[in-house]
Scaffold this motif. Structure first.
Motif, PDB file in Angstrom:
ATOM      1  N   ALA A   1      32.111 -57.460 -19.501  1.00 60.32           N
ATOM      2  CA  ALA A   1      32.088 -56.008 -19.661  1.00 60.32           C
ATOM      3  C   ALA A   1      32.865 -55.328 -18.544  1.00 60.32           C
ATOM      4  O   ALA A   1      33.627 -54.377 -18.786  1.00 60.32           O
TER       5      ALA A   1
ATOM      6  N   LEU B   1      36.288 -53.259 -19.239  1.00 65.39           N
ATOM      7  CA  LEU B   1      36.324 -51.829 -18.917  1.00 65.39           C
ATOM      8  C   LEU B   1      37.516 -51.514 -18.013  1.00 65.39           C
ATOM      9  O   LEU B   1      38.261 -50.553 -18.264  1.00 65.39           O
TER      10      LEU B   1
ATOM     11  N   GLU C   1      26.770 -47.487 -20.529  1.00 67.56           N
ATOM     12  CA  GLU C   1      27.014 -47.147 -21.932  1.00 67.56           C
ATOM     13  C   GLU C   1      27.525 -48.357 -22.711  1.00 67.56           C
ATOM     14  O   GLU C   1      27.133 -48.596 -23.852  1.00 67.56           O
ATOM     15  N   GLN C   2      28.386 -49.134 -22.086  1.00 66.87           N
ATOM     16  CA  GLN C   2      28.980 -50.289 -22.750  1.00 66.87           C
ATOM     17  C   GLN C   2      27.955 -51.397 -22.991  1.00 66.87           C
ATOM     18  O   GLN C   2      27.945 -52.045 -24.040  1.00 66.87           O
TER      19      GLN C   2
END
Length: 374
Positions: A40, A44, A283-284
């Motif tokens: 992640a 990102l 959020e991810q």
């Protein structure tokens, strides 16, 4: 008369992707949750690089490979990625796997920026091709030992499984605790049942039991056994490798998993970049991001700046490690040679000893923290 065409010989701009290999444990027996957080952070940062114009107008393309905590699989992935023309390889969480990947990358002349693995001996011989963001185990585990001493612990039991990583950690603890009059007894977490291990801890009069074991097995049953044993009500459980950081620990153990000190590599307070990235990662991931996610983000932030400044030639990338100065989520990343460490090392990575608050297991308490000069 027709207008003559320009005679300029300017080459069209190169818009082909800049390929970067990414290693992470994304299937069992790897710690999948850690791999997911690492990925992640990597993804990102790569998305933000591309949104800002990429690498000189070229998109950054992550080629992700699942290592599944298997050193042989990691070596094969490094060889495949080298053949695909990647500029560099990044990532990996498991130390033994990262060591195998680093050794093969060094042999192939392929830059490897390691995100999370802490084993001191990341390569057999000193390497100019390999750099690392996470602090070496010898630094982090000495900080952990200092926290135990500060809390008054002098009789330490260790439940350990066979592993180069666990053996190195046990050696660091022994070497650092012994001069202060502390004793360390090693217990075989594979040979002893949880009940028998509790008997050994009680028999040695240990005030702390450190888990140098896999998660969830055998860590979860060991924690439950100790918590339910009235003889060990005052015994501190510790997990220096950081298993309690991730949500699966709390899901598996609930309140029993609180009050277990572990190492993590975050600053006491984030700056604006760290705060922004923390929000995006939450959020991810749909959960609080672990330090592993921030290590992933910082990895791509550093490599992207190297690629923008020095280009995509592998030798030039490796030659740039000592000139790196990139603002990451956890401080300014600079690589240097550290005594006893054979790779380019970020010496300033923050180190904390943290636990989950027994009053609120979703909240972390910072018990001990160090800066780059500690």
């Amino acid at each position: 008369m027709p207008t003559p065409q320009s005679s300029s010989s300017a080459e069209p701009a190169d818009t082909s992707p800049v390929r970067v290999g990414a290693l992470a444990p994304l299937s069992r027996p790897g710690w999948v949750e850690a791999g997911r957080h690492l990925l992640a952070g990597l993804e990102l940062a790569a998305a933000e690089v591309n949104a800002a114009g990429g690498i000189g107008g070229r998109p950054l393309d992550l080629l992700v490979r699942d290592t599944a905590a298997d050193p042989r699989r990691a070596v094969a992935a490094v060889e495949e990625l080298a053949g695909l023309g990647v500029a560099a390889v990044v990532g990996e969480y498991h130390s033994v796997v990262a060591r195998a990947a680093a050794g093969r990358a060094d042999a192939l002349g392929l830059p490897f920026l390691c995100s999370s693995a802490v084993l001191d001996a990341l390569t057999e011989e000193p390497s100019d091709w390999v750099a690392r963001l996470s602090p070496p185990q010898s630094r982090g585990w000495r900080v952990y030992a200092d926290a135990l001493l500060a809390a008054g612990h002098r009789r330490v039991a260790v439940a350990a499984q066979p592993s180069v990583y666990w053996a190195a950690g046990l050696r660091i603890l022994r070497d650092h605790l012994a001069p202060h009059g502390a004793t360390v007894v090693e217990l075989d977490a594979d040979a002893l049942t949880p009940a028998a291990l509790c008997d050994e801890v009680a028999g040695h009069g240990a005030t702390v039991l450190l888990l140098l074991t896999g998660f969830p097995e055998p860590a979860v049953p060991l924690v439950r056994a100790v918590r339910s044993d009235s003889r060990l009500a005052e015994v501190l459980i510790g997990a220096p490798a950081g298993q309690p950081e991730l949500p699966s620990w709390a899901r598996s153990l609930g309140g029993d998993g609180a009050g277990v000190p572990f190492l993590r590599y975050l600053p006491e307070r984030f700056g604006p970049l760290g705060e922004r990235v923390a929000t995006a990662l939450r959020e991810q991931l749909a959960t609080a991001p672990s330090f592993v996610a921030f290590e992933g983000y910082d990895t791509i932030a550093v490599l992207a700046e190297v690629l923008r400044t020095h280009g995509t030639d592998r030798a030039r990338i490796a030659a740039s490690w000592p000139r790196v100065a990139v603002e990451g989520t956890r401080g300014t990343v600079r690589f240097a040679r550290t005594p006893g460490i054979g790779v380019w090392q970020w010496a300033g990575a923050p180190v904390q000893v943290v636990d989950r608050d027994p009053a609120d297991p979703e909240r972390f308490r910072i018990l001990h923290a160090t800066g780059p000069t500690d």
